[in-house]
Design a protein around this motif. Sequence first.
Motif, PDB file in Angstrom:
ATOM      1  N   ALA A 153     -13.445   9.973  10.468  1.00 31.90           N
ATOM      2  CA  ALA A 153     -13.794   9.181   9.282  1.00 31.90           C
ATOM      3  C   ALA A 153     -14.884   9.896   8.499  1.00 31.90           C
ATOM      4  O   ALA A 153     -15.887  10.321   9.070  1.00 31.90           O
ATOM      5  CB  ALA A 153     -14.266   7.793   9.697  1.00 31.90           C
ATOM      6  N   LYS A 154     -14.657  10.017   7.193  1.00 33.77           N
ATOM      7  CA  LYS A 154     -15.587  10.765   6.345  1.00 33.77           C
ATOM      8  C   LYS A 154     -16.479   9.835   5.539  1.00 33.77           C
ATOM      9  O   LYS A 154     -16.040   8.759   5.122  1.00 33.77           O
ATOM     10  CB  LYS A 154     -14.806  11.618   5.341  1.00 33.77           C
ATOM     11  N   SER A 155     -17.685  10.300   5.237  1.00 34.37           N
ATOM     12  CA  SER A 155     -18.478   9.640   4.201  1.00 34.37           C
ATOM     13  C   SER A 155     -18.014  10.243   2.869  1.00 34.37           C
ATOM     14  O   SER A 155     -16.946  10.834   2.801  1.00 34.37           O
ATOM     15  CB  SER A 155     -19.969   9.885   4.434  1.00 34.37           C
ATOM     16  N   GLY A 156     -18.776  10.097   1.805  1.00 39.01           N
ATOM     17  CA  GLY A 156     -18.383  10.734   0.549  1.00 39.01           C
ATOM     18  C   GLY A 156     -18.167   9.770  -0.591  1.00 39.01           C
ATOM     19  O   GLY A 156     -17.782  10.182  -1.692  1.00 39.01           O
ATOM     20  N   TYR A 157     -18.414   8.469  -0.340  1.00 45.34           N
ATOM     21  CA  TYR A 157     -18.383   7.494  -1.430  1.00 45.34           C
ATOM     22  C   TYR A 157     -19.770   6.896  -1.636  1.00 45.34           C
ATOM     23  O   TYR A 157     -19.918   5.832  -2.218  1.00 45.34           O
ATOM     24  CB  TYR A 157     -17.377   6.376  -1.150  1.00 45.34           C
ATOM     25  N   GLY A 158     -20.775   7.588  -1.091  1.00 50.04           N
ATOM     26  CA  GLY A 158     -22.145   7.151  -1.296  1.00 50.04           C
ATOM     27  C   GLY A 158     -22.770   8.027  -2.374  1.00 50.04           C
ATOM     28  O   GLY A 158     -23.314   7.551  -3.356  1.00 50.04           O
ATOM     29  N   LEU A 159     -22.690   9.330  -2.120  1.00 46.68           N
ATOM     30  CA  LEU A 159     -23.177  10.375  -3.036  1.00 46.68           C
ATOM     31  C   LEU A 159     -24.677  10.329  -3.316  1.00 46.68           C
ATOM     32  O   LEU A 159     -25.171  11.049  -4.169  1.00 46.68           O
ATOM     33  CB  LEU A 159     -22.376  10.401  -4.350  1.00 46.68           C
ATOM     34  N   ALA A 191     -17.754  14.556  -4.590  1.00 44.80           N
ATOM     35  CA  ALA A 191     -17.677  14.604  -6.055  1.00 44.80           C
ATOM     36  C   ALA A 191     -19.089  14.802  -6.579  1.00 44.80           C
ATOM     37  O   ALA A 191     -20.056  14.420  -5.912  1.00 44.80           O
ATOM     38  CB  ALA A 191     -17.112  13.291  -6.599  1.00 44.80           C
ATOM     39  N   VAL A 192     -19.208  15.394  -7.763  1.00 47.74           N
ATOM     40  CA  VAL A 192     -20.513  15.453  -8.421  1.00 47.74           C
ATOM     41  C   VAL A 192     -20.679  14.115  -9.149  1.00 47.74           C
ATOM     42  O   VAL A 192     -19.821  13.736  -9.938  1.00 47.74           O
ATOM     43  CB  VAL A 192     -20.569  16.617  -9.438  1.00 47.74           C
ATOM     44  N   PRO A 193     -21.747  13.362  -8.845  1.00 57.13           N
ATOM     45  CA  PRO A 193     -21.909  12.042  -9.482  1.00 57.13           C
ATOM     46  C   PRO A 193     -21.835  12.147 -11.002  1.00 57.13           C
ATOM     47  O   PRO A 193     -22.277  13.142 -11.579  1.00 57.13           O
ATOM     48  CB  PRO A 193     -23.304  11.613  -9.024  1.00 57.13           C
ATOM     49  N   MET A 194     -21.290  11.123 -11.645  1.00 58.59           N
ATOM     50  CA  MET A 194     -21.075  11.130 -13.094  1.00 58.59           C
ATOM     51  C   MET A 194     -22.347  11.491 -13.857  1.00 58.59           C
ATOM     52  O   MET A 194     -22.308  12.263 -14.798  1.00 58.59           O
ATOM     53  CB  MET A 194     -20.591   9.746 -13.567  1.00 58.59           C
ATOM     54  N   ASN A 195     -23.493  10.932 -13.430  1.00 63.50           N
ATOM     55  CA  ASN A 195     -24.728  11.165 -14.187  1.00 63.50           C
ATOM     56  C   ASN A 195     -25.346  12.536 -13.911  1.00 63.50           C
ATOM     57  O   ASN A 195     -26.412  12.846 -14.421  1.00 63.50           O
ATOM     58  CB  ASN A 195     -25.738  10.038 -13.917  1.00 63.50           C
TER      59      ASN A 195
END
Length: 424
Positions: A153-159, A191-195
């Motif tokens: 199980a991966k993290s990656g939706y916290g950023l 992902a690179v966060p939008m901001n």
Amino acid sequence: MAQKMFISNANQVITMAGHSDTPAKKEKMSKISIMKHGSIWIEDGRIVEVGPDEELREKYRTQIEDAVQIDATGKIVTPGLIDPHTHLVHAGTRENEYAMRLKGKTYMEIMEAGGGIHATTRATQKASHEKLYEESKKRLDKFLLHGVTTLEAKSGYGLTLEHELKQLEVAKQLQKDHSVDIISTFMGAHAVPMNEKKNPEKFVTRVIEEMIPEVAERKLAVFNDVFCERGVFTPEQSKRILEAGKKHGLIPKIHADEIEPYAGAKLAAEVEAISADHLLKASDEGIKAMAEQGVVGVLLPGTAFFLMAEFAPARKIIDAGVAVALSTDQNPGSSPTISLPFIMNLGCLKMEMTPEEVLTATTINAAHAIGCADEAGSLESGKKADITIFDVPNYLTLSYQYGMNHVDTVIKSGKQVVVGGRLQ
Ligand code: NIG
Ligand code: FE
């Protein structure tokens, strides 16, 4: 007194024996070791012996009465399935994007406009530990009902550090509470966060200097994964992130060549990743480098199916000598399924893998992709008694009667956790 269990007289016991030291490659992926009318003797959660029913019945005759007995007549028995690539811990769903894609928008267009991974990141950041736990536990129950006993199980939706830690803490709690074994991967570079789009380097530095050391220090992950894709992280950034993880004891994994060819497979070999996953657009050179380095190729046909994309060239990858594993890629954007048996169906029907190869790819090779082949992935003495019993007369039926759940019983570390297709 030892807890004993006797699983008896299965039509076929698929043991997967002989691949625990190195993953199965090329024609060895077809060597699944079938025992007809097979039985298994289990003590204290571990497999003691797998053998012909008559032989084991005779050998353990004085103890059978005290054992939990499971009659597998007419059914098949396999190692508990292993899913080596999931995004299990997340909040919310994205059916709106599914509808948009059906009208012609692409996955990357949606992500670039702030949806996709960013949408799930917003939902996951907002969710409390408890809410995230509840949503993820429901999915985990379904995995178990479909025969899975171990998953990654991966993290990656916290950023952000705070929310990446929250995801990994939820996975840790589930590992304690739930019978499915969870092996965690840190994927701050999802992902690179939008901001931060204008200055991705700042985010890469934060992943390397802030997140990786803290995740490693708290022992919240075994692996470190990166989404190496045009418009996400470059091969050069991915390399720095994976090398930084290695310095902190995190083993590299990589989302490689999923949407466009991007040298991900080659990079996996360079950083000595345990696996490179997706590989839809992997170059011949990259595949060769993976084979030479012994990187496991984790293929995710559910993602190609759901994104209506071309499937990974599984035959070419297997023939090149890469050990192949299969996974659901469970996530709300590109593969919202929990059915590894359906992924096996797709492996056969869409990637021309054989029914034997897909079994290898979801058991022992999947175990190698997440470093647990010494404990799981095959039915051999000394291993954990992680076992799935399917209500089919032979293993061919599993990939022939597709899109159905054939699981009858699941045993995790010698305990019956699914009986008659229901959670216990
Ligand atoms: O493996 N490709 C990147 N990550 C996931 C999808 C994540 C999402 O869309 O939420 C994948 O396909
Ligand atoms: Fe993924």
